[in-house]
Scaffold this motif. Structure first.
Motif, PDB file in Angstrom:
ATOM      1  N   ALA A  37      -9.100  14.384  13.834  1.00 62.66           N
ATOM      2  CA  ALA A  37      -7.942  14.111  12.828  1.00 62.66           C
ATOM      3  C   ALA A  37      -6.976  13.151  13.205  1.00 62.66           C
ATOM      4  CB  ALA A  37      -7.445  15.377  12.527  1.00 62.66           C
TER       5      ALA A  37
ATOM      6  N   ALA B 164       0.000  -1.401  10.044  1.00 67.92           N
ATOM      7  CA  ALA B 164       0.033   0.187  10.302  1.00 67.92           C
ATOM      8  C   ALA B 164      -0.762   0.940   9.625  1.00 67.92           C
ATOM      9  CB  ALA B 164       1.635   0.453  10.053  1.00 67.92           C
ATOM     10  N   GLY B 165      -1.136   1.990  10.248  1.00 74.09           N
ATOM     11  CA  GLY B 165      -1.962   2.881   9.602  1.00 74.09           C
ATOM     12  C   GLY B 165      -3.557   2.166   9.597  1.00 74.09           C
TER      13      GLY B 165
ATOM     14  N   ASP C 162      -1.738  -1.266  -5.546  1.00 72.65           N
ATOM     15  CA  ASP C 162      -2.688  -1.800  -6.469  1.00 72.65           C
ATOM     16  C   ASP C 162      -3.019  -0.623  -7.613  1.00 72.65           C
ATOM     17  OD1 ASP C 162      -4.340  -0.492  -4.934  1.00 72.65           O
ATOM     18  OD2 ASP C 162      -5.833  -2.107  -4.554  1.00 72.65           O
TER      19      ASP C 162
ATOM     20  N   ALA D  28      -4.717   9.463   9.712  1.00 74.67           N
ATOM     21  CA  ALA D  28      -3.171   9.510   9.107  1.00 74.67           C
ATOM     22  C   ALA D  28      -2.267   9.877  10.062  1.00 74.67           C
ATOM     23  CB  ALA D  28      -3.216  10.559   7.893  1.00 74.67           C
TER      24      ALA D  28
ATOM     25  N   ILE E 279     -19.207  15.014   2.951  1.00 70.67           N
ATOM     26  CA  ILE E 279     -18.140  15.621   3.010  1.00 70.67           C
ATOM     27  C   ILE E 279     -17.915  16.362   1.738  1.00 70.67           C
ATOM     28  CG2 ILE E 279     -15.569  15.313   3.470  1.00 70.67           C
ATOM     29  CD1 ILE E 279     -17.000  14.103   5.858  1.00 70.67           C
TER      30      ILE E 279
ATOM     31  N   HIS F 235       0.661  -3.156  -8.645  1.00 71.82           N
ATOM     32  CA  HIS F 235       1.177  -4.313  -8.086  1.00 71.82           C
ATOM     33  C   HIS F 235       0.161  -4.668  -6.925  1.00 71.82           C
ATOM     34  CE1 HIS F 235       4.644  -3.878 -10.469  1.00 71.82           C
ATOM     35  NE2 HIS F 235       5.286  -5.108  -9.954  1.00 71.82           N
TER      36      HIS F 235
ATOM     37  N   ASP G 106      -2.422  -1.306   3.776  1.00 74.22           N
ATOM     38  CA  ASP G 106      -3.270  -1.457   2.844  1.00 74.22           C
ATOM     39  C   ASP G 106      -4.472  -0.877   3.130  1.00 74.22           C
ATOM     40  OD1 ASP G 106      -3.218  -3.702   4.065  1.00 74.22           O
ATOM     41  OD2 ASP G 106      -3.850  -5.055   2.385  1.00 74.22           O
TER      42      ASP G 106
ATOM     43  N   SER H   1     -12.176  13.397  -1.299  1.00 74.56           N
ATOM     44  CA  SER H   1     -11.979  14.119   0.029  1.00 74.56           C
ATOM     45  C   SER H   1     -11.680  13.032   1.313  1.00 74.56           C
ATOM     46  CB  SER H   1     -13.213  14.708   0.207  1.00 74.56           C
ATOM     47  OG  SER H   1     -14.514  14.077  -0.093  1.00 74.56           O
TER      48      SER H   1
ATOM     49  N   ASP I   2      -6.656  -6.131   2.628  1.00 72.09           N
ATOM     50  CA  ASP I   2      -6.842  -7.545   2.090  1.00 72.09           C
ATOM     51  C   ASP I   2      -5.443  -8.359   3.007  1.00 72.09           C
ATOM     52  OD1 ASP I   2      -8.462  -7.137  -0.125  1.00 72.09           O
ATOM     53  OD2 ASP I   2      -6.636  -6.097  -1.129  1.00 72.09           O
TER      54      ASP I   2
ATOM     55  N   GLY J 229       0.877  -1.428   0.002  1.00 76.72           N
ATOM     56  CA  GLY J 229       0.201   0.050   0.037  1.00 76.72           C
ATOM     57  C   GLY J 229       0.971   1.275  -0.075  1.00 76.72           C
ATOM     58  N   ALA J 230       0.556   2.403  -0.847  1.00 78.26           N
ATOM     59  CA  ALA J 230       1.408   3.479  -1.038  1.00 78.26           C
ATOM     60  C   ALA J 230       0.154   4.641  -0.704  1.00 78.26           C
ATOM     61  CB  ALA J 230       1.733   3.546  -2.410  1.00 78.26           C
ATOM     62  N   GLY J 231      -0.350   4.386   0.392  1.00 79.35           N
ATOM     63  CA  GLY J 231      -1.037   5.658   1.003  1.00 79.35           C
ATOM     64  C   GLY J 231       0.050   6.528   1.896  1.00 79.35           C
TER      65      GLY J 231
HETATM   66  C1  LIG Z   1     -13.537  12.384   5.264  1.00 71.47           C
HETATM   67  C2  LIG Z   1     -12.280  11.749   5.977  1.00 71.47           C
HETATM   68  C3  LIG Z   1     -11.346  12.690   6.601  1.00 71.47           C
HETATM   69  C4  LIG Z   1     -10.079  12.422   7.237  1.00 71.47           C
HETATM   70  N1  LIG Z   1      -9.495  13.460   7.933  1.00 71.47           N
HETATM   71  C5  LIG Z   1      -8.184  13.159   8.268  1.00 71.47           C
HETATM   72  C6  LIG Z   1      -7.374  14.090   8.740  1.00 71.47           C
HETATM   73  O1  LIG Z   1      -7.803  15.418   8.965  1.00 71.47           O
HETATM   74  N2  LIG Z   1      -6.266  13.937   9.502  1.00 71.47           N
HETATM   75  C7  LIG Z   1      -5.821  12.513   9.289  1.00 71.47           C
HETATM   76  O2  LIG Z   1      -4.656  12.531   9.867  1.00 71.47           O
HETATM   77  N3  LIG Z   1      -6.669  11.613   8.955  1.00 71.47           N
HETATM   78  C8  LIG Z   1      -7.859  11.865   8.184  1.00 71.47           C
HETATM   79  N4  LIG Z   1      -8.653  10.657   7.767  1.00 71.47           N
HETATM   80  C9  LIG Z   1      -7.879   9.758   7.842  1.00 71.47           C
HETATM   81  C10 LIG Z   1      -7.036   9.322   6.491  1.00 71.47           C
HETATM   82  O3  LIG Z   1      -7.403   9.536   5.465  1.00 71.47           O
HETATM   83  C11 LIG Z   1      -6.500   7.839   6.891  1.00 71.47           C
HETATM   84  O4  LIG Z   1      -6.142   7.510   7.943  1.00 71.47           O
HETATM   85  C12 LIG Z   1      -5.242   7.634   5.822  1.00 71.47           C
HETATM   86  O5  LIG Z   1      -5.530   7.652   4.415  1.00 71.47           O
HETATM   87  C13 LIG Z   1      -4.559   5.939   6.326  1.00 71.47           C
HETATM   88  O6  LIG Z   1      -3.605   5.952   5.315  1.00 71.47           O
HETATM   89  P1  LIG Z   1      -3.110   4.407   5.001  1.00 71.47           P
HETATM   90  O7  LIG Z   1      -1.785   4.652   4.327  1.00 71.47           O
HETATM   91  O8  LIG Z   1      -3.200   3.678   6.162  1.00 71.47           O
HETATM   92  O9  LIG Z   1      -4.245   3.756   4.008  1.00 71.47           O
HETATM   93  P2  LIG Z   1      -4.770   4.238   2.629  1.00 71.47           P
HETATM   94  O10 LIG Z   1      -4.766   5.696   2.478  1.00 71.47           O
HETATM   95  O11 LIG Z   1      -6.249   3.680   2.604  1.00 71.47           O
HETATM   96  O12 LIG Z   1      -3.965   3.639   1.494  1.00 71.47           O
HETATM   97  C14 LIG Z   1      -4.012   2.170   1.379  1.00 71.47           C
HETATM   98  C15 LIG Z   1      -3.309   1.999   0.028  1.00 71.47           C
HETATM   99  O13 LIG Z   1      -3.069   0.321  -0.050  1.00 71.47           O
HETATM  100  C16 LIG Z   1      -3.301   0.119  -1.405  1.00 71.47           C
HETATM  101  N5  LIG Z   1      -4.044  -1.219  -1.430  1.00 71.47           N
HETATM  102  C17 LIG Z   1      -5.033  -1.801  -0.952  1.00 71.47           C
HETATM  103  N6  LIG Z   1      -5.322  -3.002  -1.236  1.00 71.47           N
HETATM  104  C18 LIG Z   1      -4.084  -3.532  -1.632  1.00 71.47           C
HETATM  105  C19 LIG Z   1      -3.475  -4.594  -2.293  1.00 71.47           C
HETATM  106  N7  LIG Z   1      -4.233  -5.719  -2.067  1.00 71.47           N
HETATM  107  N8  LIG Z   1      -2.328  -4.543  -2.856  1.00 71.47           N
HETATM  108  C20 LIG Z   1      -1.698  -3.393  -2.810  1.00 71.47           C
HETATM  109  N9  LIG Z   1      -1.946  -2.540  -2.517  1.00 71.47           N
HETATM  110  C21 LIG Z   1      -3.515  -2.413  -2.080  1.00 71.47           C
HETATM  111  C22 LIG Z   1      -4.637   1.232  -1.851  1.00 71.47           C
HETATM  112  O14 LIG Z   1      -4.625   1.361  -3.182  1.00 71.47           O
HETATM  113  C23 LIG Z   1      -3.897   2.418  -1.099  1.00 71.47           C
HETATM  114  O15 LIG Z   1      -3.166   3.187  -2.068  1.00 71.47           O
HETATM  115  C24 LIG Z   1      -9.668  11.131   7.279  1.00 71.47           C
HETATM  116  C25 LIG Z   1     -10.551  10.007   6.649  1.00 71.47           C
HETATM  117  C26 LIG Z   1     -11.699  10.539   5.966  1.00 71.47           C
HETATM  118  C27 LIG Z   1     -12.231   9.470   5.276  1.00 71.47           C
END
Ligand SMILES: Cc1cc2nc3c(=O)[nH]c(=O)nc-3n(C[C@H](O)[C@H](O)[C@H](O)COP(=O)(O)OP(=O)(O)OC[C@H]3O[C@@H](n4cnc5c(N)ncnc54)[C@H](O)[C@@H]3O)c2cc1C
Lengths: 64, 545
Positions: free
Chosen positions: B317, B305-306, B55, B320, B207, B148, B182, B63, B187, B31-33
Motif C-alpha cells: 500500500a 509527485a505521486g 481532465d 498514494a 481486483i 480542464h 496526473d 477499485s 501527460d 490532476g485532482a487525484g
Molecule cells: C488495485 C490498486 C490498489 C491500490 N491500493 C493502494 C493502497 O491500498 N494504498 C495506497 O496508498 N495506494 C494504493 N494504490 C495506488 C493509488 O491508487 C495511487 O498511488 C494513487 O491513485 C495516485 O494518486 P495520484 O493523484 O498521483 O494519481 P491519480 O489518482 O492517477 O490521479 C491523476 C489525476 O490526473 C488527471 N489527469 C490525467 N491527465 C491529465 C491531464 N492531461 N490534464 C488534467 N488532468 C489530468 C486524472 O483524471 C486523475 O484525476 C492502489 C492502486 C491500485 C491500482
C-alpha cells in the motif's frame, strides 16, 4: 567472522552419506524443495550476514 | 454494477478563458487525484493560492487504493481532513498470512500505544477523494477546475506556459510552478520529456470489490496457495460500507478480458466464501503491476509527485501513501521559494529526498512482488520453503513477505540535515519524521504533532531559554519549551525523544527532525535552519542584508 573454508565436519563420510541418504526416496522436485528448506535452516543458524554473503558468492562462482 | 453514486463536480468556464487574458499563477497543479488534491490543500495551508486542473469531473473510478497509513493520516490531519477519513473508514493493525489453510505468520503494525492515529485505515479511494474535494472547495485559496485537460506545456526560464482544453475550447495560462500529479500515465511527464523506467511484473491480478455481510475480522488476510485458489495468492481487506476488497493472483497466462466477466469472477469468490455466501460484485478490474520512477522529480519549473513520479505494485500500500508524503516534503519548500525566503535550489532537495524515498518504496514493493510471484521454479521452492517452515519455526516468519506496509522513509543522508555532533540518544535522528506523543497545553490534552508543522519549530526540554522565537532574516522558528508551553505529564515525549534537561530539537515545517543537540544554542539553531532551507554561506549574507 569469515566463511570457514577449512574442513570443519567430524566424520565427513558419515555426514555426506547422511545428506545423500536423506533424499533417497525423493523425486527431483521433492529433493529441490528439501534443499531449499535445508539452506534456510542452515542460513538462519549461521545468521552472520557477512558469512552468508561470502557463502552465496562462493557457491555461485563455478568451482567455488 | 456499482452501488456507489459518483458525484459530478461540474464544469465552470474560468474568467481568464472567457476574457481571453493570459494570467500567470504562482502554482498550478495538474490532476485532482489524491495527490493533486493534497498538494492544493498543503500549498493553501502555507498561504499560497493554487489552481488545480483535472481532465475529469468526478472522483477515482473503480477499485484502486484502499489502505492509508499512519504518516499520511498525520499529514492529512495537519490539513484538517484526517478525522472524517478515519470516521468514514475502518481502522486495523493485524495482518495474517496463511499457507494452504494454515496460519503461518501474523503481524501487528503498531504495537506502541499512545499515538493519535491508527496504524492503517481502509477506505475506498472515491470516498477519500470526496473528503479531499470538499476540503478544497471550502478553501478560498484553492480554485478547482474540472474538465480542464493539459494538452501542452512549454518551459521558459522562470515560468511554464500551459495550453488547456475545456468544453469551451483551448486557452493558455502560465504558472510560476507546476506540480504534476496526473498519475502513472502522466501527460505532463511526456511533455517535459522525462524518463520513466523500471520493471513490469509478468503476472495479472483480479481486483474485486464485493458487497457482503461477513464475519471476517477487520484484519488483512493474505493466503499463499489456498485450497480455494490453488497455486496462486489471495488478499482480503475490509473497506467501508460492508465492501470487501479481494485480490486474486491469476498468473501471466490469464486473459484479462475473460477474467473480468462476472461468470468467471463469481465462482472464484464462491469457492472462497462457501456456497451459502450472499454477496454482490461492486467493481472488478484486472491489473498488471509495475515499479517505475521518473529520472528527476524536478524538471525545471515542473515538480512531479505521486504516481506521475513513481509507480509501485500495491503490495505494501505504498502508492498514494508515498505520494502524500511527496507533497508534505514539497509544499513548504515551494512556499518558501515563492515568498523569497529560500533559494530555488531548495527545490532540488525535493528530488534528493523523495527520489530516495521512492527508491526505498520500489525496493520494498519489488521484493514483495518477487515473493508473491517467484520468477523461476527454484525461487518458488524457496518461497514455499519459507512458508512451510514459518508454520512451525519462528525464524522463518520474518522472511514471509506478502507486502511490507508503508512506513515513512527517513532522509538520513539529506543535505538539509545537520548531522549529530554531540552525544545524541534515541531513534529521532536528523531526517526522521517526528514521533507523536500525548502532551497537554494549559492542562488540556493534545498531541505533540499538533504543535509542529507551522513553519520551523524548536522544541527544548528544560529551562535553557526564555525566548519564544528565533529569527534570521525572513526565517523564523517558534520555540516550544517543554514545561512552559507544553506539558509532558506522561513522560512519553521525553522518552520518545531520548530527552534530558537541555535536549533541543529543530523541526522542519513538514515535522521532520532537521537537527538536535544536548543543549540550547541559538547560533547552532540558526545555522541548522539555514542549512535546512538550502542556503550556503553566500545565501546567508544575502538574507542578512
Ligand atoms: C488495485 C490498486 C490498489 C491500490 N491500493 C493502494 C493502497 O491500498 N494504498 C495506497 O496508498 N495506494 C494504493 N494504490 C495506488 C493509488 O491508487 C495511487 O498511488 C494513487 O491513485 C495516485 O494518486 P495520484 O493523484 O498521483 O494519481 P491519480 O489518482 O492517477 O490521479 C491523476 C489525476 O490526473 C488527471 N489527469 C490525467 N491527465 C491529465 C491531464 N492531461 N490534464 C488534467 N488532468 C489530468 C486524472 O483524471 C486523475 O484525476 C492502489 C492502486 C491500485 C491500482
Amino acid at each position: 567472522m569469515m566463511l570457514n573454508l577449512a574442513p570443519n565436519i567430524a566424520n565427513p563420510d558419515d555426514f555426506y552419506a547422511e545428506l545423500i541418504n536423506s533424499q533417497r526416496n525423493l523425486d527431483e522436485e521433492q529433493a529441490l524443495r528439501m534443499n531449499a528448506r535445508l539452506i534456510l535452516l542452515l542460513a538462519n543458524h549461521i545468521g552472520d550476514r557477512k558469512v552468508l554473503t561470502e557463502a552465496i558468492a562462493c557457491a555461485r562462482a563455478a568451482g567455488g | 454494477m456499482t452501488n456507489y453514486i459518483y458525484p459530478k463536480f461540474g464544469y465552470l468556464r474560468s474568467k481568464e478563458q472567457a476574457d481571453g487574458i493570459v494570467k500567470r499563477h504562482p502554482i498550478v497543479v495538474i490532476g485532482a487525484g489524491p495527490i493533486g488534491l493534497t498538494a492544493a490543500l498543503d500549498c493553501a495551508a502555507r498561504g499560497q493560492p493554487v489552481v488545480v486542473l483535472d481532465d475529469n469531473d468526478t472522483v477515482s473510478i473503480g477499485s484502486r487504493a484502499v489502505c492509508y497509513a499512519k504518516r499520511p493520516l498525520e499529514i492529512w490531519d495537519r490539513l484538517g481532513c484526517a478525522t472524517p477519513m478515519v470516521d468514514r473508514g475502518v481502522s486495523w493493525k493485524v495482518g495474517k498470512v496463511f499457507f494452504h489453510d494454515q496460519l503461518s505468520y501474523q503481524f501487528d503494525l503498531l504495537p506502541e500505544s499512545d499515538h493519535q492515529w491508527p496504524a492503517m485505515i481502509n477506505l475506498q479511494q472515491y470516498h477519500l477523494e470526496e473528503i479531499l474535494v470538499a476540503k478544497c472547495r471550502a478553501n478560498p485559496l484553492i480554485d478547482l477546475r474540472w474538465k480542464h485537460r493539459l494538452i501542452s506545456l512549454k518551459q521558459a526560464a522562470d515560468y511554464a506556459k500551459l495550453a488547456v482544453e475545456t468544453p469551451d475550447g483551448i486557452f493558455t495560462m502560465e504558472a510560476q510552478w507546476v506540480i504534476a500529479c496526473d498519475g502513472a500515465n502522466s501527460d505532463t511527464r511526456k511533455m517535459v520529456g522525462a524518463e520513466f523506467t523500471g520493471q513490469f511484473f509478468q503476472d495479472r491480478f483480479l481486483i474485486a470489490d464485493v458487497v457482503m455481510k461477513a464475519d471476517f475480522p477487520t484484519e488483512r488476510w493474505f493466503w499463499f496457495d489456498p485450497p480455494f485458489h490453488p497455486g496462486q495468492s489471495v488478499l482480503l481487506h475490509r473497506q467501508a460500507d460492508n465492501i470487501w476488497r479481494i485480490d486474486f493472483q491469476l498468473g501471466w497466462e490469464a486473459d484479462p478480458d475473460e477474467e473480468k466477466q462476472p461468470e468467471r469472477v463469481i465462482p472464484r469468490i464462491r469457492a472462497m466464501l462457501g456456497d451459502g455466501a450472499q454477496f454482490a460484485l461492486e467493481w472488478v478490474s484486472i491489473y498488471q503491476f509495475a515499479c517505475r520512477r521518473i529520472d528527476n522529480f524536478r524538471q525545471g519549473r515542473v515538480l512531479f509527485a505521486g504516481d506521475a513520479a513513481h509507480q509501485v505494485s500495491p503490495f505494501g500500500a505504498r502508492g498514494a501513501n508515498t505520494g502524500v508524503q511527496d507533497i508534505d516534503n514539497l509544499a513548504w519548500k515551494l512556499a518558501m521559494v515563492l515568498r523569497g525566503e529560500a533559494p530555488v535550489a531548495l527545490l532540488d532537495s525535493y528530488h534528493e529526498e523523495r527520489a530516495y524515498a521512492a527508491d526505498d518504496n520500489i525496493l520494498n514493493s519489488t521484493r514483495a512482488t518477487d515473493f508473491i510471484t517467484p520468477k523461476t521454479k527454484v525461487s518458488r521452492y524457496f518461497r514455499d520453503a519459507v512458508l512451510e517452515l514459518a508454520q512451525h519455526h519462528a525464524f522463518a516468519r520474518p522472511l514471509v513477505n506478502s507486502g511490507r506496509l508503508s512506513v515513512p522513509t527517513p532522509y538520513l543522508t539529506s543535505a538539509l540535515n545537520t548531522p549529530d555532533v554531540d552525544l545524541a540518544v534515541g531513534e529521532m535522528r536528523p531526517g526522521t519524521n517526528a514521533a507523536d506523543a500525548p502532551i497537554s497545553i494549559a492542562g488540556k490534552p493534545s498531541w505533540f504533532l499538533h504543535c509542529l508543522g507551522n513553519g520551523f519549530t524548536v522544541v527544548t526540554f528544560g529551562k535553557a531559554t526564555e525566548k519564544t522565537v528565533i529569527e534570521i532574516g525572513p526565517l523564523a522558528a517558534r520555540i516550544l519549551r517543554v514545561g512552559r508551553d507544553i506539558e509532558d505529564s506522561s513522560g512519553l515525549l521525553a522518552a520518545r525523544y531520548g530527552a534530558s534537561p537541555g535536549t533541543t530539537y529543530l523541526f522542519r515545517p513538514d515535522q521532520y527532525v532537521a537537527a538536535r543537540w544536548t543543549g540550547f544554542d541559538e547560533a547552532k539553531i540558526i545555522e541548522a535552519m539555514l542549512r535546512a532551507t538550502g542556503q550556503d554561506s553566500a545565501g546567508q549574507k544575502e538574507l542578512a542584508a
